[in-house]
Design a protein around this motif. Structure first.
Motif, PDB file in Angstrom:
ATOM      1  N   ILE A 133     -26.290 -10.338  24.012  1.00 56.40           N
ATOM      2  CA  ILE A 133     -25.526 -11.402  24.652  1.00 56.40           C
ATOM      3  C   ILE A 133     -26.369 -12.648  24.898  1.00 56.40           C
ATOM      4  O   ILE A 133     -25.884 -13.778  24.807  1.00 56.40           O
ATOM      5  CB  ILE A 133     -24.868 -10.913  25.966  1.00 56.40           C
ATOM      6  CG1 ILE A 133     -23.758 -11.890  26.383  1.00 56.40           C
ATOM      7  CG2 ILE A 133     -25.883 -10.723  27.085  1.00 56.40           C
ATOM      8  CD1 ILE A 133     -22.789 -11.311  27.378  1.00 56.40           C
ATOM      9  N   ASP A 135     -18.249 -13.478  23.790  1.00 57.77           N
ATOM     10  CA  ASP A 135     -17.573 -12.200  23.994  1.00 57.77           C
ATOM     11  C   ASP A 135     -18.406 -11.346  24.950  1.00 57.77           C
ATOM     12  O   ASP A 135     -19.530 -10.948  24.632  1.00 57.77           O
ATOM     13  CB  ASP A 135     -17.396 -11.481  22.658  1.00 57.77           C
ATOM     14  CG  ASP A 135     -16.479 -10.269  22.769  1.00 57.77           C
ATOM     15  OD1 ASP A 135     -16.209  -9.820  23.908  1.00 57.77           O
ATOM     16  OD2 ASP A 135     -16.035  -9.767  21.722  1.00 57.77           O
ATOM     17  N   ASN A 138     -19.437 -12.399  17.907  1.00 59.17           N
ATOM     18  CA  ASN A 138     -19.875 -12.294  19.304  1.00 59.17           C
ATOM     19  C   ASN A 138     -19.686 -13.605  20.054  1.00 59.17           C
ATOM     20  O   ASN A 138     -19.684 -13.627  21.283  1.00 59.17           O
ATOM     21  CB  ASN A 138     -21.338 -11.868  19.369  1.00 59.17           C
ATOM     22  CG  ASN A 138     -21.529 -10.427  18.962  1.00 59.17           C
ATOM     23  OD1 ASN A 138     -20.623  -9.606  19.104  1.00 59.17           O
ATOM     24  ND2 ASN A 138     -22.705 -10.101  18.445  1.00 59.17           N
ATOM     25  N   THR A 147     -26.692 -14.629  21.704  1.00 58.59           N
ATOM     26  CA  THR A 147     -25.420 -15.286  21.408  1.00 58.59           C
ATOM     27  C   THR A 147     -25.252 -16.542  22.257  1.00 58.59           C
ATOM     28  O   THR A 147     -24.849 -17.596  21.758  1.00 58.59           O
ATOM     29  CB  THR A 147     -24.240 -14.330  21.656  1.00 58.59           C
ATOM     30  OG1 THR A 147     -24.409 -13.156  20.872  1.00 58.59           O
ATOM     31  CG2 THR A 147     -22.926 -14.995  21.292  1.00 58.59           C
ATOM     32  N   GLN A 176     -19.796  -7.572  24.008  1.00 61.16           N
ATOM     33  CA  GLN A 176     -20.899  -7.275  23.107  1.00 61.16           C
ATOM     34  C   GLN A 176     -22.026  -6.603  23.878  1.00 61.16           C
ATOM     35  O   GLN A 176     -22.123  -6.713  25.105  1.00 61.16           O
ATOM     36  CB  GLN A 176     -21.410  -8.551  22.449  1.00 61.16           C
ATOM     37  CG  GLN A 176     -22.020  -9.559  23.415  1.00 61.16           C
ATOM     38  CD  GLN A 176     -22.415 -10.844  22.725  1.00 61.16           C
ATOM     39  OE1 GLN A 176     -23.355 -10.869  21.943  1.00 61.16           O
ATOM     40  NE2 GLN A 176     -21.678 -11.919  23.018  1.00 61.16           N
TER      41      GLN A 176
END
Length: 247
Positions: free
Chosen positions: A165, A157, A135, A168, A160
């Motif tokens: 998110i 990314d 991710n 991440t 995702q």
């Protein structure tokens, strides 16, 4: 002459007693929590997830000037980046902070909000030896002699799930300041390796905060190995204990 000598010796004795009363000769002993924190610091700060491992403290010694690269309006993701930057800046010292900038020419760090399929042909080296789905990733450049971080690239990314998110973004920006390894120890940590859809970590744990503070304490110098870093942490904790005992 004898009286002056006697007076001088007396003054030395009094001064010695005064100094002795202000010196703490007791060696600081790690608590159980301190030991866990030191071991976790070693795991995430002196190890790396992908690249060669110098086993040394790696950190920024100047502000991180971060530019956001995106191909479309991503207001939600940009807001999360700003929130994470603010969280880190509230924890760090040592003249370090992350500054979001609008001019890419002045940047020494980039966070790229993009699909992997779009980015990989443009930056194939960023994904070298990474065959699994990811991710996000943080890639830093540092001087192998001074261990000062010079630049960073952070990939997020955008395909995702929205639920993951934020975690991440928090993890990868945090890793870009020198905390480069994941861990399987604590599920409430942003460095937790085995994240599942049910584990969404968007806030730093108590230990996460301690580790960030320790890394960017002025006494924690780039290039220190674990033994020396542990001694620095002991000095910091001892000073904190003395301060709170005197409040």
């Amino acid at each position: 002459m004898k009286k002056k000598t006697t007076l001088f010796i007396s003054l030395l004795i009094i001064a010695g007693i005064a100094v002795y009363s202000f010196v703490d000769f007791e060696e600081y002993e790690f608590t159980e929590y301190d030991t866990e924190m030191v071991n976790y610091f070693n795991e995430v700060a002196l190890n790396t997830e992908y690249d060669s491992n110098p086993k040394r403290i790696i950190k920024w010694t100047e502000p991180m000037k971060l530019f956001i690269i995106k191909e479309k309006d991503l207001s939600y993701e940009v807001t999360l980046v700003k929130k994470t930057v603010e969280k880190i800046n509230n924890l760090t010292k040592d003249e370090f902070h992350i500054q979001l900038i609008d001019d890419p020419k002045k940047a020494n760090a980039f966070i790229i909000l993009m699909e992997r399929e779009r980015l990989e042909p443009l930056m194939p080296d960023l994904f070298e030896n990474i065959e699994t789905e990811i991710n996000g990733i943080a890639d830093i450049g540092f001087d192998t002699e001074t261990f000062h971080i010079s630049d960073a690239r952070i990939f997020i990314d955008i395909l995702q799930p929205k639920e993951s998110i934020e975690t991440t973004i928090v993890e990868e920006i945090t890793q870009s300041i020198g905390l480069m390894n994941d861990s399987e120890k604590y599920s409430n940590s942003v460095f937790y390796q085995n994240k599942l859809d049910s584990i969404i970590t968007v806030e730093y744990s108590k230990m996460d905060k301690e580790i960030i503070k320790m890394l960017y304490h002025p006494k924690m110098k780039p290039g220190l190995d674990f033994k020396n870093a542990k001694e620095v942490i002991k000095q910091i904790l001892k000073k904190q204990k003395t301060f709170y005992n005197n409040v």
